[in-house]
Structure formats: C-alpha cells, structure tokens
Design an enzyme around this catalytic site. Structure first.
Site, mmCIF file in Angstrom:
data_model
loop_
_atom_site.group_PDB
_atom_site.id
_atom_site.type_symbol
_atom_site.label_atom_id
_atom_site.label_comp_id
_atom_site.label_asym_id
_atom_site.label_seq_id
_atom_site.Cartn_x
_atom_site.Cartn_y
_atom_site.Cartn_z
ATOM 1 N N SER A 156 -6.358 1.058 -4.395
ATOM 2 C CA SER A 156 -6.465 2.476 -4.110
ATOM 3 C C SER A 156 -5.081 3.126 -4.262
ATOM 4 O O SER A 156 -4.508 3.101 -5.348
ATOM 5 C CB SER A 156 -7.062 2.685 -2.721
ATOM 6 O OG SER A 156 -7.486 4.008 -2.541
ATOM 7 N N TYR A 194 0.841 -1.202 0.000
ATOM 8 C CA TYR A 194 0.000 0.000 0.000
ATOM 9 C C TYR A 194 0.874 1.250 0.000
ATOM 10 O O TYR A 194 0.949 1.974 -0.956
ATOM 11 C CB TYR A 194 -0.960 -0.010 1.185
ATOM 12 C CG TYR A 194 -1.948 1.130 1.157
ATOM 13 C CD1 TYR A 194 -3.061 1.068 0.323
ATOM 14 C CD2 TYR A 194 -1.769 2.261 1.940
ATOM 15 C CE1 TYR A 194 -3.969 2.112 0.266
ATOM 16 C CE2 TYR A 194 -2.672 3.311 1.893
ATOM 17 C CZ TYR A 194 -3.764 3.237 1.056
ATOM 18 O OH TYR A 194 -4.664 4.274 1.000
ATOM 19 N N HIS A 241 -15.748 1.457 -3.763
ATOM 20 C CA HIS A 241 -14.312 1.389 -3.509
ATOM 21 C C HIS A 241 -13.910 0.103 -2.791
ATOM 22 O O HIS A 241 -12.732 -0.216 -2.708
ATOM 23 C CB HIS A 241 -13.892 2.608 -2.694
ATOM 24 C CG HIS A 241 -12.429 2.898 -2.757
ATOM 25 N ND1 HIS A 241 -11.760 3.132 -3.943
ATOM 26 C CD2 HIS A 241 -11.486 2.997 -1.781
ATOM 27 C CE1 HIS A 241 -10.485 3.355 -3.695
ATOM 28 N NE2 HIS A 241 -10.283 3.272 -2.401
ATOM 29 N N ASP A 263 -17.757 3.604 -7.627
ATOM 30 C CA ASP A 263 -16.658 4.059 -6.772
ATOM 31 C C ASP A 263 -16.623 5.579 -6.800
ATOM 32 O O ASP A 263 -16.209 6.181 -7.792
ATOM 33 C CB ASP A 263 -15.331 3.479 -7.256
ATOM 34 C CG ASP A 263 -14.190 3.746 -6.280
ATOM 35 O OD1 ASP A 263 -14.375 4.571 -5.364
ATOM 36 O OD2 ASP A 263 -13.117 3.133 -6.442
#
Length: 725
Positions: free
Chosen positions: A569, A489, A687, A652
């Site tokens: 993301s 991430y 999302h 999203d």
C-alpha cells in the site's frame, strides 16, 4: 466501545553471494507481453506529463483489453515463478508453519463468549460461541461454506448486549464494500434481510432493537470498484425491517467529503458520532442521548468541533464519558466530561507521558492504556480517578491488543504476539490480577531458535530510527551476514509493532534475516514522528529506509547485493520510490498493492482521503513534491534495476490495481537491465483483508521465492545442506 476506525539445518560459515547472471543460470528470462502505448500527454504546471498507459486505469471487469493484458502478464509471471528453485519449498514450509490453531480475542455478551477459531489451514476463520467460559464451543458461522474459492470472508462481528443476536459483516472478494447481516444466536438463523453499501463502518447495537452503521449512496452501475466515495452517512437499522426503512441518523450533505462512524457506550446510554475529513486523526464528535430518543429523535449534540485533534471515546460510566485525545498532548492523554452536568467541562484524568498511547479501554473499574515503548507494547492500568494501578506483564518485545470488556466487569481478554511468536490469548481479572491462558498455539517450529532484537540507526539528517531484526539464533551468534528482507511502511500514523508472519519465519529458517524499520511517517513516536514523514517531509521516509539498508550492510547483517525489500500500500509506494532513488542498493523488491501514480491517486475510491499524508495534486506546491518521488514518473530508463515483483489484485478498491498496472508496464518498457520486472495479479482478492489462506500462502511463496532467488537465499540455504528444491 471501540475507538474510531478511520484509519506478515545449521549454517556455520558465511555464504559468498553469486552475481545476478550466475544466480539466474538455467532459468529462462521472461519475455514481456506487448503493452499498447497511448498518446496521452498533459501539460501540468508548465511540464508535459506523458501518460501512455492511462487505458490500464480502467476496471478489469469492464474493459476486455485490460483483462487481456492482465491475463498475458500473469501467464508470463506464472511461467517465470514456476522455475524458481525455492518456490515449492516455501509453499510447503509456509503451510506447515501456519498450520496451527488460531483464536481471536473473545468477546463476552450476557453469559455467552464469542470468538473465531481457525484449525490451521482453513481459508476463513469460523465463529464460535460458548455458554459460559467453560461451556462447549458451538459453531455459529462458517464462512468457508460461502464461496467455492474461499474468497468470501467474515469481517467484523458484534454480539447484541444480551448475547441473543449477532451482527456481522461479509466481505466478498477482498472488496471494501460490506454486506451486513443479523442472526439469532440460539438457532443460527438469519433475522431479516441483507443491509448493503456499507463501507468504512463501525457496527454498534442500540439495545436489542437495532444497530447503527455507516454507508455510502449506491454507486452507478459498473462504478462500485472505482468511483470516489462521498456522502457517507450513519443510519439506524431496526431488526426485522427492510433496509429501505432505515432511519437517517447523521449526515452532512453540505459537506459531502466528511466521513461519519458511530459507536454506542456500554449500557446503550449514548451514541457517539465521530466525523473526519481524510486519514488524519482530526475529528469532530457528536453525542446522542439514547434515553431521550423517543422525545428528541436522533438529535446530535456537538462535543468537539473544528477537525483540529484526535478525539476517541473510550466508554462511559453513566453520563461520564472517558476520551482519548492529542489536544495539547501530542503523545495523547485521557480526559473526561460529564454529559449530565448543566455545564459540561473537559477534565484531565491521565496526563501525557513520554510514550504515545496506542490503545485504550474501560474494563470493570479500571482504564487499560496501551503505550508504545520504542514500537513495542507496554500496558498500564489506572483507576477511574486517574491513579496508576500497575502494569500488565508482557512476555518481552511484542504487541499486546484486545483488552475487551465493559464497565462493571473486571474480566478482560488480550493477545500477545511477536515476530517469532504467534498470538497467545490471555484472560485477565483486573480486580484480582489473576491471569490465565485462554488459547496457546502449538507450533511447527521452535520460537527460541529465532532471536528478535531491536537496534537504532541514524538517518540522513541524523534522526535516530529503530528497527527490529529477526534471525536464526545460531547465525546471529556466529555473526554471519545473510540475505535480508527489509520491510517498511512509513505513513498515515501507522505504527509497525512486532507481529507474526509464517512466510517471514520460513525466510529466516532458510538462513535469511527479516528486518522491520520503524521509519518516519508512522505513529511510533506520536504526532511529530508522523508529521516528519508526510507531505513536504515525505522524502524523510525514503531517506530513513535507504539508511536502514546501508546500516544493515555496514553492520555486516547483510552482504552487499543481498538486500531485498518489501512494502504494501503506502509501503508499495515506498518500495517504488527508493528503488528509483537507489537502484544500486537493493537486489530485489516486492511492491504490494502500491500507490504508484502520485499525480492521480485522488481520483478513485478512497484515494481522496490520502491528501492528508500526500498533499493535493491540483496544488502546484504539493504537485511538485509528488512529481519528485512518484514511482511511476521517476523510473530511470536504461539503468540496472533490482529484480521487481509487483503484486496486486483485481478487486482492490482501496488502491485500485491501475496503479500497479501502469507502473509494471512502465518498468518493462524502460530497459532496466537483466533482472526481471514482473507483475502478479490475484483474482477475487482485494487490498489484503479477507484473502483466503490458500491464496495467501501461494502468493507468499511466490514472493519469498522471487526475493530469495535474487538476494542469495538459495545459496545460503544450499551451503548448509538444506534441500529447498
């Protein structure tokens, strides 16, 4: 009260990895749909930037051409995925692994206990209530009845102080917008009408009379999934009244970019308003004396001003407020302040230690602080004068969360999970130390057959970075190199701690390794770790992730050509960026709901908040950094790329799907070799949160089968005699 909310048979010999054309033998290569190229070119800071797919930024619901493009892309992707040998096996096995009873951490109000319970494969988790801890469970809310496709979810829920009412939020189709409702716990009937246009909100009861929530102005028609979010304000809704009568509690119309959420201390003594500007944990804090509301109204008293540090109110005992902060303590400490004093002063209570605090709660007469010990949970207990009072024993490497409770009552509940273990829910009496299991899953696999270990590696600049590795115990002990799925991430102060994922269990059972790299940009080591991976330092994130892949190959954990990567993301941005920088290193990648156009990210919905991590595209210094790594703008045409599956969803409204649409179109136009670059667009999903179980399993199976096909997992499984077709 909660801290502020602003911020998945045995092998005995190594396999020989086949070349990409051999792996693809017998499969029909995808024929990409034609994508219209526009003529948009903008000169920005002296550079001509072409944006031929800008028309794909439009909302799929409002632009028929975009809707047609999505339909054609999905048809090609579906046809390709249907050929993958392991797709059906993954769908079946993920479903089997995920088919166990799951519980949330219970919340007590009065003599009632509230919790969610999913029997296994229900699309959404129903909410139950018990009268007393040993009472018979009673179904209170079943969100599975709300929508035929299962895509309407029960989001947050908070019982009123005496447990007679329940405030909850509804999430439809994965959107960030929420509908708020209240029901009578005794009858299950709804009290009053819906409260709408809530978003990025906490829910806080003010006694039994009503609640505080945060909302935005109603957007213009057709703009609810794309318009920027400004002018968030806190309102009070009185039970049984119309939303039009809600009282404005706190707003900053002169500063429309500010966000405001509200919490209430136990006993309803104080309402706490926490204000922020972006995604950084830099807050202002105001307190409202609820006892004086009849006289003073919603008069907010400033406690912290300046947006310089993180301030999270844990709870209060009387007028004594307990607060978590990183002021003068990058790894956090606890302070108190007496709001009843004539001259309130901040007083240190629990000093900063050598590990960051990841969570805090006040239960009975104890503070419970969760620390991150090399990205794994450690839980320490303190008396209310700051004296250490022991640790909560945990079952190894994993993540502990919950510790719900209130001052004066020593009972708390918490969960513990790891990569190879789904959450077990515990009840703990902090006064006696007695602990018992409230809910323990019955599993369709043997957790002990999988081993989780932590290793450390050096990044490009010498920084020591941790990673977690999960493998089958037999393969790990034999030293077998295996196809590896590497996840990361690296942003927004988000810490990746161990958590359970049925799809990753299936991957490992098939003979692969699953690895999580705790790269910079996260919060695993506090503020310095976050700062080391954002804005001008963002390249460190990509270097850390690339170094993780090189380490896995050098150590013989995965073979060259056997490395697949995944991220969502900000992690989708990560996948796109590192593939551009090192296409030779990776066999396949899955960029999920990613931020792919770094020159325009701040133009939609919540994108404006992200400047804290990314910088401002309108500032030349920031723009040049963004331009250097933006996934959309750095695709190397004509270079052999890994197989890429881009995944997004039509609803999203966090990272709008136009990011993924434009990125996929650019990949397909660039001539990137024989491996496919496809996009999968889910309908009635957002999302990530609220996605129904059947859709989640189907998507996970598609992704795992795709990544496994191109990284050699099929052969790894077949060489062991496993029938995975």
């Amino acid at each position: 009260m909660r801290l502020p909310s602003l911020a998945v048979s045995l092998l005995s010999v190594p396999f020989a990895l086949l070349s990409a054309p051999a792996i693809a033998e017998g499969m029909t290569a995808p024929q990409y749909p034609e994508t219209r190229r526009g003529d948009v070119v903008e000169t920005i800071f002296g550079e001509a930037i072409a944006d031929p797919y800008r028309w794909l930024e439009d909302d799929v619901r409002n632009n028929p051409e975009v809707a047609d493009w999505v339909e054609r892309q999905n048809a090609v992707t579906d046809a390709y995925l249907a050929q993958l040998p392991m797709r059906d096996w993954f769908r079946q096995r993920i479903g089997e692994v995920f088919d166990f009873a799951r519980y949330s951490v219970p919340v007590r109000a009065g003599n009632r206990y509230f919790y969610t319970h999913n029997t296994g494969l229900q699309n959404q988790s129903p909410l139950y209530v018990r009268e007393g801890l040993t009472g018979e469970p009673r179904l209170l809310i079943d969100p599975n009845a709300w929508a035929a496709d299962g895509a309407t979810a029960l989001d947050a829920w908070v019982p009123s102080p005496d447990g007679s009412k329940l405030l909850y939020s509804v999430q439809d189709g994965g959107s960030d917008w929420r509908i708020l409702r209240v029901l009578d716990v005794a009858t299950g009937a709804q009290i009053g009408g819906d409260v709408r246009w809530a978003k990025f909100t906490d829910l806080a009861w003010v006694g039994e009379e009503g609640f505080l929530y945060s909302r935005f102005p109603e957007p213009e028609e057709g703009q609810d999934f794309q318009a920027l979010n400004f002018n968030q304000a806190v309102y009070f809704h009185r039970i049984g009244t119309d939303q039009a009568a809600d009282e404005l509690v706190f707003a900053t119309p002169d500063y429309p970019e500010r966000n405001h959420t509200a919490g209430v201390t136990h006993g309803s003594g104080w309402a706490i308003i926490t204000s922020s500007i972006g995604t950084d944990a830099r807050y202002e804090v105001h307190a409202i004396d609820l006892a004086a509301r009849a006289e003073r109204g919603w008069q907010a008293r400033p406690l912290v001003t300046g947006f310089d540090n993180m301030w999270g109110v844990i709870d209060a005992v009387g007028g004594r407020l307990f607060v978590l902060t990183n002021k003068d303590a990058p790894l956090y400490r606890v302070l108190t302040i007496d709001l009843d004093a004539a001259d309130p002063q901040w007083t240190p209570l629990v000093a900063e230690m050598d590990q960051p605090i990841d969570g805090a709660s006040l239960v009975g007469d104890r503070l419970v602080l969760t620390y991150l010990r090399d990205a794994s949970s450690a839980v320490r207990v303190f008396t209310l004068d700051g004296t250490p009072a022991g640790e909560v024993e945990l079952a190894g490497i994993g993540s502990a969360g919950g510790f719900t409770g209130e001052p004066g009552n020593p009972e708390t509940f918490y969960s513990f999970t790891s990569y190879n273990r789904p959450p077990t829910i515990y009840r703990l009496d902090l006064a006696s130390g007695e602990r018992s299991i409230f809910a323990e899953p019955q599993l369709a696999f043997d957790p002990d057959s999988l081993v989780v270990e932590q290793r450390f590696y050096s990044s490009k600049d010498g920084t020591r970075v941790p990673m977690f590795i999960m493998r089958r115990r037999d393969l790990a002990e034999a030293g077998v190199a295996m196809p590896t799925l590497l996840y990361g991430y690296g942003g927004f102060d988000v810490s990746l701690t161990p958590g359970f994922s049925a799809s990753r269990i299936a991957w490992v059972e098939a003979g692969g390794a699953y690895v999580v790299a705790n790269i910079r940009g996260g919060g695993e080591y506090g503020k310095a770790w976050h700062d080391g991976g954002r804005r001008a330092n963002k390249q460190n994130v990509f270097d850390d992730f690339i170094a993780a892949g090189e380490f896995l190959i050098a150590e013989g954990i995965t073979p060259a050509g056997g490395l697949a990567i995944q991220g969502g993301s900000n992690g989708g941005l990560l996948v796109g960026a590192v593939i551009n920088q090192r296409p030779d290193l990776f066999a396949a990648g899955n960029a999920q709901v990613g931020v792919m156009d770094m020159l325009r990210f701040d133009r939609w919905t919540a994108g404006r908040y992200w400047v804290d991590d990314y910088g401002y595209p309108e500032r030349e210094e920031d723009w040049r950094i963004l331009r250097a790594y933006s996934p959309l703008h750095n695709i190397s045409a004509g270079v052999d790329y890994p197989a890429i599956l881009v995944t997004t969803a039509d609803t999203d409204d966090r990272v709008v799907p136009g990011h993924s649409f434009k990125y996929a179109a650019a990949l397909q136009a660039a001539g990137l070799g024989e491996r496919p670059q496809l996009i999968r667009v889910e309908t009635r999903a957002g999302h990530g949160s609220g996605k129904p179980t059947d859709k989640a399993i189907a998507e996970a199976a598609d992704v795992m089968a795709f990544l496994g096909h191109w990284s050699g997992l099929e052969e790894a499984a077949a060489s062991s005699g496993e029938d995975v077709e």
